[in-house]
Scaffold this motif. Structure first.
Motif, PDB file in Angstrom:
ATOM      1  N   ASP A   1      25.600  47.002  80.340  1.00  0.00           N
ATOM      2  CA  ASP A   1      25.925  46.526  81.692  1.00  0.00           C
ATOM      3  C   ASP A   1      24.838  46.936  82.674  1.00  0.00           C
ATOM      4  N   ALA A   2      24.282  48.131  82.501  1.00  0.00           N
ATOM      5  CA  ALA A   2      23.221  48.603  83.396  1.00  0.00           C
ATOM      6  C   ALA A   2      21.999  47.705  83.306  1.00  0.00           C
ATOM      7  N   ALA A   3      21.659  47.261  82.112  1.00  0.00           N
ATOM      8  CA  ALA A   3      20.507  46.377  81.940  1.00  0.00           C
ATOM      9  C   ALA A   3      20.762  45.025  82.595  1.00  0.00           C
ATOM     10  N   ARG A   4      21.953  44.502  82.425  1.00  0.00           N
ATOM     11  CA  ARG A   4      22.275  43.205  83.050  1.00  0.00           C
ATOM     12  C   ARG A   4      22.304  43.327  84.573  1.00  0.00           C
ATOM     13  N   GLU A   5      22.804  44.450  85.086  1.00  0.00           N
ATOM     14  CA  GLU A   5      22.803  44.674  86.534  1.00  0.00           C
ATOM     15  C   GLU A   5      21.375  44.797  87.058  1.00  0.00           C
ATOM     16  N   ALA A   6      20.513  45.455  86.296  1.00  0.00           N
ATOM     17  CA  ALA A   6      19.105  45.568  86.692  1.00  0.00           C
ATOM     18  C   ALA A   6      18.459  44.193  86.762  1.00  0.00           C
ATOM     19  N   TYR A   7      18.791  43.324  85.826  1.00  0.00           N
ATOM     20  CA  TYR A   7      18.207  41.979  85.865  1.00  0.00           C
ATOM     21  C   TYR A   7      18.712  41.215  87.091  1.00  0.00           C
ATOM     22  N   ARG A   8      19.973  41.377  87.430  1.00  0.00           N
ATOM     23  CA  ARG A   8      20.493  40.723  88.650  1.00  0.00           C
ATOM     24  C   ARG A   8      19.756  41.237  89.885  1.00  0.00           C
ATOM     25  N   ALA A   9      19.478  42.534  89.937  1.00  0.00           N
ATOM     26  CA  ALA A   9      18.720  43.094  91.065  1.00  0.00           C
ATOM     27  C   ALA A   9      17.305  42.533  91.087  1.00  0.00           C
ATOM     28  N   PHE A  10      16.703  42.394  89.912  1.00  0.00           N
ATOM     29  CA  PHE A  10      15.368  41.801  89.813  1.00  0.00           C
ATOM     30  C   PHE A  10      15.372  40.383  90.384  1.00  0.00           C
ATOM     31  N   VAL A  11      16.341  39.579  89.988  1.00  0.00           N
ATOM     32  CA  VAL A  11      16.414  38.191  90.456  1.00  0.00           C
ATOM     33  C   VAL A  11      16.518  38.138  91.978  1.00  0.00           C
TER      34      VAL A  11
END
Length: 74
Positions: A8-18
């Motif tokens: 979940d942390a990795a997916r949240e990081a990608y959302r922040a990146f976007v």
């Protein structure tokens, strides 16, 4: 779907990146390591280097640069 994002942390990081403004880059490795950088020079190199410190013996590659997916499926 972004490959290799296993937590979940990795997916949240990608959302922040976007959501971040360019320049930005997101790198990942097959084992689940990832990193992203924004708001600076050499974001591509910085994202890969930071990812590589987490990836151990796997190789990190760029997934996205700014708003473009640059990942080439192996």
């Amino acid at each position: 779907a972004v490959p290799h994002l296993k937590t979940d942390a990795a997916r949240e990081a990608y959302r922040a990146f976007v959501a971040a403004p360019p320049p930005k880059a997101f790198a990942l490795a097959p084992g689940g390591a990832w990193a992203w950088r924004s708001d600076g020079r050499a974001v591509m190199r910085a994202a890969v280097e930071r990812c590589q410190t987490r990836a151990k013996e796997q190789t990190c590659k760029l997934y996205a640069v700014d708003d473009t997916v640059v990942w080439v499926k192996p």
